[in-house]
Design a protein around this motif. Structure first.
Motif, PDB file in Angstrom:
ATOM      1  N   LEU A  24       0.867  -1.198   0.089  1.00 37.33           N
ATOM      2  CA  LEU A  24       0.087  -0.088  -0.031  1.00 37.33           C
ATOM      3  C   LEU A  24       0.897   1.093   0.217  1.00 37.33           C
ATOM      4  N   ALA A  25       2.231   1.173   0.586  1.00 39.61           N
ATOM      5  CA  ALA A  25       3.073   2.171   0.745  1.00 39.61           C
ATOM      6  C   ALA A  25       3.556   2.441  -0.843  1.00 39.61           C
ATOM      7  N   GLY A  26       3.399   1.620  -1.621  1.00 32.80           N
ATOM      8  CA  GLY A  26       4.087   1.824  -3.201  1.00 32.80           C
ATOM      9  C   GLY A  26       5.029   0.882  -3.537  1.00 32.80           C
ATOM     10  N   LEU A  27       5.381  -0.278  -2.627  1.00 33.89           N
ATOM     11  CA  LEU A  27       6.373  -1.399  -2.925  1.00 33.89           C
ATOM     12  C   LEU A  27       5.799  -1.942  -4.126  1.00 33.89           C
ATOM     13  N   ASP A  28       6.850  -2.399  -5.236  1.00 36.65           N
ATOM     14  CA  ASP A  28       6.159  -3.161  -6.153  1.00 36.65           C
ATOM     15  C   ASP A  28       6.486  -4.439  -6.011  1.00 36.65           C
ATOM     16  N   PRO A  29       5.564  -5.310  -6.016  1.00 41.78           N
ATOM     17  CA  PRO A  29       5.622  -6.833  -5.746  1.00 41.78           C
ATOM     18  C   PRO A  29       5.934  -7.833  -6.899  1.00 41.78           C
ATOM     19  N   GLY A  30       6.051  -7.207  -8.000  1.00 40.71           N
ATOM     20  CA  GLY A  30       6.467  -7.726  -9.297  1.00 40.71           C
ATOM     21  C   GLY A  30       5.179  -8.402  -9.865  1.00 40.71           C
ATOM     22  N   PHE A  31       4.273  -8.085  -9.759  1.00 39.68           N
ATOM     23  CA  PHE A  31       3.024  -8.604 -10.309  1.00 39.68           C
ATOM     24  C   PHE A  31       1.836  -7.503 -10.319  1.00 39.68           C
ATOM     25  N   GLU A  32       0.841  -7.563 -11.149  1.00 36.08           N
ATOM     26  CA  GLU A  32      -0.257  -6.572 -11.068  1.00 36.08           C
ATOM     27  C   GLU A  32      -0.725  -6.742  -9.499  1.00 36.08           C
ATOM     28  N   VAL A  33      -1.187  -5.610  -8.809  1.00 38.42           N
ATOM     29  CA  VAL A  33      -1.934  -5.770  -7.654  1.00 38.42           C
ATOM     30  C   VAL A  33      -3.285  -5.065  -7.792  1.00 38.42           C
ATOM     31  N   PHE A  34      -4.295  -6.014  -6.923  1.00 37.01           N
ATOM     32  CA  PHE A  34      -5.542  -5.768  -7.130  1.00 37.01           C
ATOM     33  C   PHE A  34      -5.845  -4.936  -5.669  1.00 37.01           C
ATOM     34  N   ARG A  35      -5.712  -3.629  -5.687  1.00 34.21           N
ATOM     35  CA  ARG A  35      -5.726  -2.744  -4.394  1.00 34.21           C
ATOM     36  C   ARG A  35      -6.742  -3.231  -3.490  1.00 34.21           C
ATOM     37  N   PRO A  36      -8.024  -3.458  -3.933  1.00 31.61           N
ATOM     38  CA  PRO A  36      -9.102  -3.953  -2.865  1.00 31.61           C
ATOM     39  C   PRO A  36      -8.732  -5.077  -2.017  1.00 31.61           C
ATOM     40  N   LEU A  37      -8.170  -6.139  -2.651  1.00 35.24           N
ATOM     41  CA  LEU A  37      -7.648  -7.048  -1.992  1.00 35.24           C
ATOM     42  C   LEU A  37      -6.480  -6.875  -0.990  1.00 35.24           C
ATOM     43  N   VAL A  38      -5.586  -6.075  -1.393  1.00 30.25           N
ATOM     44  CA  VAL A  38      -4.518  -5.581  -0.284  1.00 30.25           C
ATOM     45  C   VAL A  38      -4.975  -5.020   1.029  1.00 30.25           C
ATOM     46  N   ILE A  39      -6.043  -4.094   0.558  1.00 33.79           N
ATOM     47  CA  ILE A  39      -6.528  -3.422   1.706  1.00 33.79           C
ATOM     48  C   ILE A  39      -7.331  -4.559   2.572  1.00 33.79           C
ATOM     49  N   PHE A  40      -8.075  -5.378   2.054  1.00 33.97           N
ATOM     50  CA  PHE A  40      -8.787  -6.429   2.529  1.00 33.97           C
ATOM     51  C   PHE A  40      -7.785  -7.245   3.573  1.00 33.97           C
ATOM     52  N   ASN A  41      -6.594  -7.767   2.734  1.00 34.69           N
ATOM     53  CA  ASN A  41      -5.614  -8.575   3.805  1.00 34.69           C
ATOM     54  C   ASN A  41      -5.081  -7.832   4.872  1.00 34.69           C
ATOM     55  N   THR A  42      -4.666  -6.445   4.496  1.00 38.20           N
ATOM     56  CA  THR A  42      -4.101  -5.755   5.691  1.00 38.20           C
ATOM     57  C   THR A  42      -4.862  -5.579   6.616  1.00 38.20           C
ATOM     58  N   ILE A  43      -6.237  -5.283   6.537  1.00 37.58           N
ATOM     59  CA  ILE A  43      -7.154  -5.051   7.662  1.00 37.58           C
ATOM     60  C   ILE A  43      -7.411  -6.464   8.316  1.00 37.58           C
ATOM     61  N   MET A  44      -7.474  -7.468   7.596  1.00 38.02           N
ATOM     62  CA  MET A  44      -7.662  -8.947   8.245  1.00 38.02           C
ATOM     63  C   MET A  44      -6.220  -9.352   9.142  1.00 38.02           C
ATOM     64  N   GLY A  45      -5.255  -8.540   8.489  1.00 33.21           N
ATOM     65  CA  GLY A  45      -3.960  -9.049   9.255  1.00 33.21           C
ATOM     66  C   GLY A  45      -3.971  -8.709  10.764  1.00 33.21           C
ATOM     67  N   VAL A  46      -4.782  -7.377  11.036  1.00 37.57           N
ATOM     68  CA  VAL A  46      -4.880  -6.971  12.257  1.00 37.57           C
ATOM     69  C   VAL A  46      -6.160  -7.996  13.151  1.00 37.57           C
ATOM     70  N   VAL A  47      -6.878  -8.293  12.370  1.00 30.84           N
ATOM     71  CA  VAL A  47      -7.675  -9.322  12.780  1.00 30.84           C
ATOM     72  C   VAL A  47      -7.271 -10.769  13.132  1.00 30.84           C
ATOM     73  N   TYR A  48      -6.355 -11.004  12.256  1.00 34.11           N
ATOM     74  CA  TYR A  48      -5.547 -12.356  12.569  1.00 34.11           C
ATOM     75  C   TYR A  48      -4.799 -12.247  14.020  1.00 34.11           C
ATOM     76  N   VAL A  49      -3.969 -11.093  14.242  1.00 30.29           N
ATOM     77  CA  VAL A  49      -3.476 -10.993  15.621  1.00 30.29           C
ATOM     78  C   VAL A  49      -4.350 -11.039  16.402  1.00 30.29           C
ATOM     79  N   MET A  50      -5.589 -10.385  16.506  1.00 29.66           N
ATOM     80  CA  MET A  50      -6.732 -10.366  17.537  1.00 29.66           C
ATOM     81  C   MET A  50      -7.147 -11.812  17.815  1.00 29.66           C
ATOM     82  N   ALA A  51      -7.304 -12.607  16.664  1.00 37.36           N
ATOM     83  CA  ALA A  51      -7.775 -13.896  16.836  1.00 37.36           C
ATOM     84  C   ALA A  51      -6.681 -14.695  17.518  1.00 37.36           C
ATOM     85  N   GLY A  52      -5.422 -14.668  17.236  1.00 40.58           N
ATOM     86  CA  GLY A  52      -4.398 -15.298  17.851  1.00 40.58           C
ATOM     87  C   GLY A  52      -4.396 -14.941  19.354  1.00 40.58           C
ATOM     88  N   LEU A  53      -4.612 -13.861  19.635  1.00 37.95           N
ATOM     89  CA  LEU A  53      -4.712 -13.340  20.966  1.00 37.95           C
ATOM     90  C   LEU A  53      -5.818 -14.229  21.930  1.00 37.95           C
TER      91      LEU A  53
END
Length: 301
Positions: A24-53
């Motif tokens: 999201l900060a602009g790093l090129d992963p080397g393939f086409e980025v579907f931005r809504p998916l990146v946003i979803f996964n980043t938010i879910m990353g926070v949820v993953y941490v909460m679920a782990g706790l």
């Protein structure tokens, strides 16, 4: 194994947030980025941490979090799979990564589900061993130092009884009704402790009597009691058509407990002295000596 998967879940969340944040900060992963998916996964990353706790503390609730996460990931996976097939700008790497996330959380759910079954079996065995001694509850003398900790543990115990009742509804009706009455008695006692002992302490310490959080809590208690009585009346009439009232009760309890555990109880602990806390526990010891309606033999301290 419970603690291991909890750590895996939390670390997986941290990595997901880190990777998603960089993209999201602009790093090129080397393939086409579907931005809504990146946003979803980043938010879910926070949820993953909460679920782990949550899984670290309580495998039952961790299992629920894992199931919801796995389902959400599966829904998104199917959606981007359709988009990929239609050539809508989703890279194969994104599809593979989403598949991996879905499999990971499916695995975490399965491990936690097995852990919950093992815990339930151990609890059932312990209850069978103590059958001759009658129904036993955790003595107040063994309570944690803080009021918040004790009441949160009591919430968990009551939730466990409700879960057992819900799981038993399709089996022996008489046993299911007995479990409900036990749950109802424990919850009513908990509410009584709060309204007769804990809330007056809060109001005395803060001066918030007519416009404080206890006003809201008492109103919610009335709603919870209405639902308890409605379910009890249905069961007493020989019916099991309680799904609507049960769903409303689950929703009411979840929201109510969240507010108490995160707002009210900590406020009381911050204001109360050691003598205040001991006075609360002393009054609760008196109440514990009285039988709890719906429990075989009453409560034993």
């Amino acid at each position: 194994m419970q603690r291991f998967v909890a750590v895996v879940a939390a670390l997986f969340g941290v990595v997901t947030v880190f990777v998603g944040g960089r993209v999201l900060a602009g790093l090129d992963p080397g393939f086409e980025v579907f931005r809504p998916l990146v946003i979803f996964n980043t938010i879910m990353g926070v949820v993953y941490v909460m679920a782990g706790l949550r899984a670290w503390r309580d495998p039952r609730r961790g299992r629920t979090w894992a199931a919801v996460i796995a389902l959400l990931n599966l829904i998104v996976l199917l959606s981007i799979g359709i988009a990929y097939a239609a050539g809508a700008g989703v890279a194969a790497q994104s599809l593979a990564a989403m598949s991996f996330r879905t499999l990971v959380w499916g695995g975490i759910f399965l491990v936690l589900a097995r852990t919950v079954r093992q815990v339930a079996a151990a609890e059932a065995s312990a209850q069978a061993d103590e059958a001759d001694a009658g129904w036993v509850i955790r003595p107040v003398e063994d309570a944690p130092v803080t009021l918040a900790s004790f009441y949160a543990v009591d919430h968990d115990d009551i939730d466990r009884l409700l879960d057992e009742f819900r799981a038993s509804k399709t089996g022996d009706r008489q046993a299911a009704v007995a479990l409900y009455r036990e749950f109802k008695g424990r919850l009513e006692r908990h509410i009584g402790w709060e309204e007769d002992i804990l809330f007056p302490l809060f109001e005395r310490l803060t001066g918030l009597v007519d416009n404080g959080p206890t006003v809201v809590m008492r109103a919610e208690h009335r709603r919870i009691n209405e639902l308890l009585e409605a379910i009890d009346a249905t069961l007493a009439a020989g019916a099991m058509a309680i799904d609507a009232d049960e769903a409303a009760l689950l929703e009411a309890l979840a929201a109510h407990n969240l507010k108490e555990e995160n707002i009210l109880y900590p406020m009381i602990d911050r204001q109360a002295s050691a003598a205040d806390r001991e006075a609360v526990f002393a009054r609760m010891r008196v109440e514990l000596a009285r039988p709890v309606p719906g429990t075989p033999g009453g409560a034993r301290v």
